[in-house]
Scaffold this motif. Structure first.
Motif, mmCIF file in Angstrom:
data_model
loop_
_atom_site.group_PDB
_atom_site.id
_atom_site.type_symbol
_atom_site.label_atom_id
_atom_site.label_comp_id
_atom_site.label_asym_id
_atom_site.label_seq_id
_atom_site.Cartn_x
_atom_site.Cartn_y
_atom_site.Cartn_z
ATOM 1 N N ARG A 29 0.826 -1.216 0.000
ATOM 2 C CA ARG A 29 0.000 0.000 0.000
ATOM 3 C C ARG A 29 0.857 1.261 0.000
ATOM 4 O O ARG A 29 0.555 2.231 -0.695
ATOM 5 C CB ARG A 29 -0.940 -0.008 1.204
ATOM 6 C CG ARG A 29 -2.061 -1.037 1.100
ATOM 7 C CD ARG A 29 -2.992 -0.935 2.281
ATOM 8 N NE ARG A 29 -2.301 -1.192 3.545
ATOM 9 C CZ ARG A 29 -2.863 -1.095 4.740
ATOM 10 N NH1 ARG A 29 -4.130 -0.731 4.838
ATOM 11 N NH2 ARG A 29 -2.178 -1.369 5.833
ATOM 12 N N SER A 30 1.918 1.270 0.802
ATOM 13 C CA SER A 30 2.778 2.458 0.864
ATOM 14 C C SER A 30 3.943 2.380 -0.115
ATOM 15 O O SER A 30 4.623 3.380 -0.360
ATOM 16 C CB SER A 30 3.324 2.632 2.285
ATOM 17 O OG SER A 30 4.181 1.554 2.635
ATOM 18 N N GLY A 31 4.204 1.185 -0.684
ATOM 19 C CA GLY A 31 5.315 1.041 -1.619
ATOM 20 C C GLY A 31 6.673 0.947 -0.969
ATOM 21 O O GLY A 31 7.693 1.006 -1.648
ATOM 22 N N THR A 32 6.721 0.771 0.349
ATOM 23 C CA THR A 32 7.993 0.706 1.056
ATOM 24 C C THR A 32 8.385 -0.742 1.324
ATOM 25 O O THR A 32 7.525 -1.611 1.528
ATOM 26 C CB THR A 32 7.925 1.469 2.398
ATOM 27 O OG1 THR A 32 6.838 0.949 3.177
ATOM 28 C CG2 THR A 32 7.701 2.954 2.148
ATOM 29 N N ALA A 33 9.694 -0.975 1.330
ATOM 30 C CA ALA A 33 10.209 -2.319 1.599
ATOM 31 C C ALA A 33 11.576 -2.197 2.252
ATOM 32 O O ALA A 33 12.308 -1.230 2.019
ATOM 33 C CB ALA A 33 10.306 -3.124 0.310
ATOM 34 N N TRP A 34 11.916 -3.195 3.073
ATOM 35 C CA TRP A 34 13.211 -3.218 3.769
ATOM 36 C C TRP A 34 13.668 -4.655 3.895
ATOM 37 O O TRP A 34 12.863 -5.561 4.118
ATOM 38 C CB TRP A 34 13.078 -2.590 5.158
ATOM 39 C CG TRP A 34 14.272 -2.808 6.037
ATOM 40 C CD1 TRP A 34 15.433 -2.093 6.059
ATOM 41 C CD2 TRP A 34 14.422 -3.830 7.045
ATOM 42 N NE1 TRP A 34 16.298 -2.592 7.006
ATOM 43 C CE2 TRP A 34 15.705 -3.662 7.621
ATOM 44 C CE3 TRP A 34 13.608 -4.866 7.492
ATOM 45 C CZ2 TRP A 34 16.166 -4.490 8.622
ATOM 46 C CZ3 TRP A 34 14.073 -5.696 8.495
ATOM 47 C CH2 TRP A 34 15.350 -5.499 9.058
ATOM 48 N N LEU A 44 16.555 -0.294 1.568
ATOM 49 C CA LEU A 44 15.279 0.359 1.843
ATOM 50 C C LEU A 44 14.734 0.879 0.520
ATOM 51 O O LEU A 44 15.383 1.688 -0.151
ATOM 52 C CB LEU A 44 15.467 1.509 2.833
ATOM 53 C CG LEU A 44 14.217 2.267 3.253
ATOM 54 C CD1 LEU A 44 13.262 1.357 4.021
ATOM 55 C CD2 LEU A 44 14.593 3.477 4.103
ATOM 56 N N SER A 45 13.529 0.423 0.152
ATOM 57 C CA SER A 45 12.975 0.754 -1.162
ATOM 58 C C SER A 45 11.672 1.521 -1.020
ATOM 59 O O SER A 45 10.906 1.333 -0.062
ATOM 60 C CB SER A 45 12.715 -0.522 -1.979
ATOM 61 O OG SER A 45 13.899 -1.260 -2.150
ATOM 62 N N TYR A 46 11.442 2.391 -1.998
ATOM 63 C CA TYR A 46 10.159 3.071 -2.143
ATOM 64 C C TYR A 46 9.761 2.916 -3.602
ATOM 65 O O TYR A 46 10.328 3.562 -4.483
ATOM 66 C CB TYR A 46 10.272 4.546 -1.747
ATOM 67 C CG TYR A 46 8.959 5.293 -1.834
ATOM 68 C CD1 TYR A 46 7.931 5.020 -0.937
ATOM 69 C CD2 TYR A 46 8.757 6.255 -2.813
ATOM 70 C CE1 TYR A 46 6.728 5.698 -1.010
ATOM 71 C CE2 TYR A 46 7.552 6.940 -2.896
ATOM 72 C CZ TYR A 46 6.548 6.662 -1.988
ATOM 73 O OH TYR A 46 5.344 7.334 -2.072
ATOM 74 N N TYR A 47 8.812 2.017 -3.835
ATOM 75 C CA TYR A 47 8.438 1.609 -5.192
ATOM 76 C C TYR A 47 9.695 1.139 -5.937
ATOM 77 O O TYR A 47 10.344 0.206 -5.513
ATOM 78 C CB TYR A 47 7.689 2.724 -5.906
ATOM 79 C CG TYR A 47 6.312 2.950 -5.298
ATOM 80 C CD1 TYR A 47 5.296 2.028 -5.490
ATOM 81 C CD2 TYR A 47 6.052 4.071 -4.506
ATOM 82 C CE1 TYR A 47 4.036 2.211 -4.922
ATOM 83 C CE2 TYR A 47 4.787 4.264 -3.923
ATOM 84 C CZ TYR A 47 3.802 3.321 -4.146
ATOM 85 O OH TYR A 47 2.566 3.493 -3.575
ATOM 86 N N ASP A 48 10.082 1.812 -7.041
ATOM 87 C CA ASP A 48 11.210 1.307 -7.829
ATOM 88 C C ASP A 48 12.539 1.957 -7.470
ATOM 89 O O ASP A 48 13.536 1.746 -8.145
ATOM 90 C CB ASP A 48 10.935 1.485 -9.329
ATOM 91 C CG ASP A 48 10.738 2.951 -9.713
ATOM 92 O OD1 ASP A 48 10.518 3.779 -8.796
ATOM 93 O OD2 ASP A 48 10.801 3.267 -10.909
ATOM 94 N N GLN A 49 12.562 2.746 -6.406
ATOM 95 C CA GLN A 49 13.803 3.391 -5.979
ATOM 96 C C GLN A 49 14.322 2.696 -4.727
ATOM 97 O O GLN A 49 13.576 2.499 -3.767
ATOM 98 C CB GLN A 49 13.584 4.878 -5.711
ATOM 99 C CG GLN A 49 13.119 5.655 -6.937
ATOM 100 C CD GLN A 49 12.957 7.136 -6.650
ATOM 101 O OE1 GLN A 49 13.137 7.584 -5.534
ATOM 102 N NE2 GLN A 49 12.612 7.894 -7.680
ATOM 103 N N THR A 50 15.615 2.345 -4.745
ATOM 104 C CA THR A 50 16.210 1.609 -3.631
ATOM 105 C C THR A 50 17.434 2.336 -3.112
ATOM 106 O O THR A 50 18.307 2.744 -3.885
ATOM 107 C CB THR A 50 16.605 0.187 -4.065
ATOM 108 O OG1 THR A 50 15.427 -0.513 -4.477
ATOM 109 C CG2 THR A 50 17.258 -0.569 -2.921
ATOM 110 N N ALA A 51 17.487 2.514 -1.794
ATOM 111 C CA ALA A 51 18.653 3.091 -1.126
ATOM 112 C C ALA A 51 19.371 1.976 -0.375
ATOM 113 O O ALA A 51 18.738 1.134 0.272
ATOM 114 C CB ALA A 51 18.240 4.191 -0.161
ATOM 115 N N VAL A 52 20.692 1.959 -0.488
ATOM 116 C CA VAL A 52 21.524 0.974 0.208
ATOM 117 C C VAL A 52 22.155 1.679 1.405
ATOM 118 O O VAL A 52 22.891 2.663 1.252
ATOM 119 C CB VAL A 52 22.609 0.405 -0.724
ATOM 120 C CG1 VAL A 52 23.485 -0.587 0.034
ATOM 121 C CG2 VAL A 52 21.967 -0.260 -1.930
ATOM 122 N N ILE A 53 21.868 1.183 2.598
ATOM 123 C CA ILE A 53 22.312 1.811 3.842
ATOM 124 C C ILE A 53 23.384 0.947 4.482
ATOM 125 O O ILE A 53 23.181 -0.256 4.691
ATOM 126 C CB ILE A 53 21.135 1.975 4.816
ATOM 127 C CG1 ILE A 53 20.008 2.788 4.157
ATOM 128 C CG2 ILE A 53 21.593 2.638 6.110
ATOM 129 C CD1 ILE A 53 18.725 2.776 4.950
#
Length: 332
Positions: free
Chosen positions: A70-75, A103-112
């Protein structure tokens, strides 16, 4: 002899309690993942292991992955460790791996990646598990996208502490040696190059929500901000400095009302930065500089500026200048 028997009995009782509590923790974690999966989330892990006998419960979740469609977030991460005293699991520490988390928001992913990243969670005893304190600290950290580091810092400390009013939390942040990526520094630089790192980046405020943060905040509805008392926000980057303080109220639609007092050093550089970042339309820059210049000269120091950021009727103003629609402060 009687004392020895009592000690053995006490040890046996404690061991049984520790084992039962460890089983309960593991079962509770597994059940939580099952509930999220039934709600339509992707919620999975590879394994659960508990150690720490006799005084702590240290439960490691291997390869956890969470995604909310629903929010498009993933971890996801290699592992997550939950560490709490055996006597009360409501004082919880979360330890994260130094290896990359995604950490992703739809098709954008940040690597922490972060050294020593851990969070502490203090919950009030009771079925609601109301949040009393939340903190996150880390040593050297960085966030990368598409293989390039976009943000980094030498240390990070974030805290939220419940006040005497259960719905209100004092929130502080202190980020040492905060560094945006080089391309942003070149884009935002005014008359002189900006240094690699911020001298200061800190925040202190109190936020009152419409409900306390407890287990329902994750399972059902997020509490929404209703009053914000900004004690101080301070950012210093080379010759640029911006301080802010003030108070806002937020209505049911998330629209803020109130005033934030701004103190800007080298304000012309901040205007140029706003234009280059897209926050200020190029066609408005000349008008903004003329009006702010008159206000700065009236105060006796043309280089620095004291001005008010106003929020009213769904709009935001900077001194006498209208800036457009106010942002909606809604936590999804």
């Amino acid at each position: 002899m009687r004392l020895v028997k009592l000690l053995i009995a006490a040890l046996l009782v404690w061991s049984l309690y520790w084992a039962a509590a460890a089983w309960g923790l593991k079962r509770g974690i597994a059940a939580w993942f099952e509930v999220q999966e039934n709600r339509g989330w992707q919620a999975e892990y590879a394994g659960l292991e508990t150690r720490g006998y006799p005084f702590r419960h240290q439960t490691r979740i291997s390869r956890p992955a969470l995604a909310d469609p629903r929010s498009g977030t993933a971890w996801r991460a290699d592992w997550l460790e939950l560490d709490s005293p055996a006597a009360w699991p409501g004082h919880l520490e979360l330890h994260f791996p130094a290896a990359a988390q995604r950490l992703s928001y739809y098709d954008q992913t940040a690597v922490i990646t972060a050294d020593g990243l851990q969070a502490s969670l203090h919950l009030k005893p009771g079925a609601a598990l109301e949040l009393e304190q939340l903190a996150a600290v880390a040593d050297s950290w960085q966030i990368a996208t598409d293989g390039e580091t976009v943000l980094s810092g030498a240390a990070l400390e974030l805290r939220a502490v419940q006040s005497e009013t259960p719905e209100a939390y004092r929130i502080t942040a202190d980020i040492r040696d905060f560094a945006p990526r080089a391309a942003w520094r070149r884009l935002l630089a005014a008359s002189a190059p900006l240094p690699e790192r911020f001298d200061t980046l800190a925040l202190e405020m109190t936020v009152a929500f419409d409900a306390p943060w407890d287990r329902t905040a994750l399972e059902q509805r997020r509490p929404q901000p209703r009053r914000i008392n900004l004690k101080l926000a301070d950012a210093c980057w080379g010759g640029l400095r911006l301080k802010a303080t003030g108070a806002l109220t937020v209505d049911e639609q998330g629209l803020p009302e109130g005033e934030i007092a701004l103190q800007a050093e080298n304000w012309r550089g901040l205007v140029l930065m706003a234009e280059r970042s897209g926050a200020l339309a190029p066609a408005l820059r000349g008008t903004v500089e003329r009006v702010l210049g008159l206000l700065a000269e009236a105060s006796g120091n043309p280089r620095d500026l004291d001005i008010t950021l106003g929020f009213a009727d769904g709009y935001v103003t900077l001194g006498p200048l209208p800036l457009g629609h106010a942002p909606r402060l809604i936590i999804r």
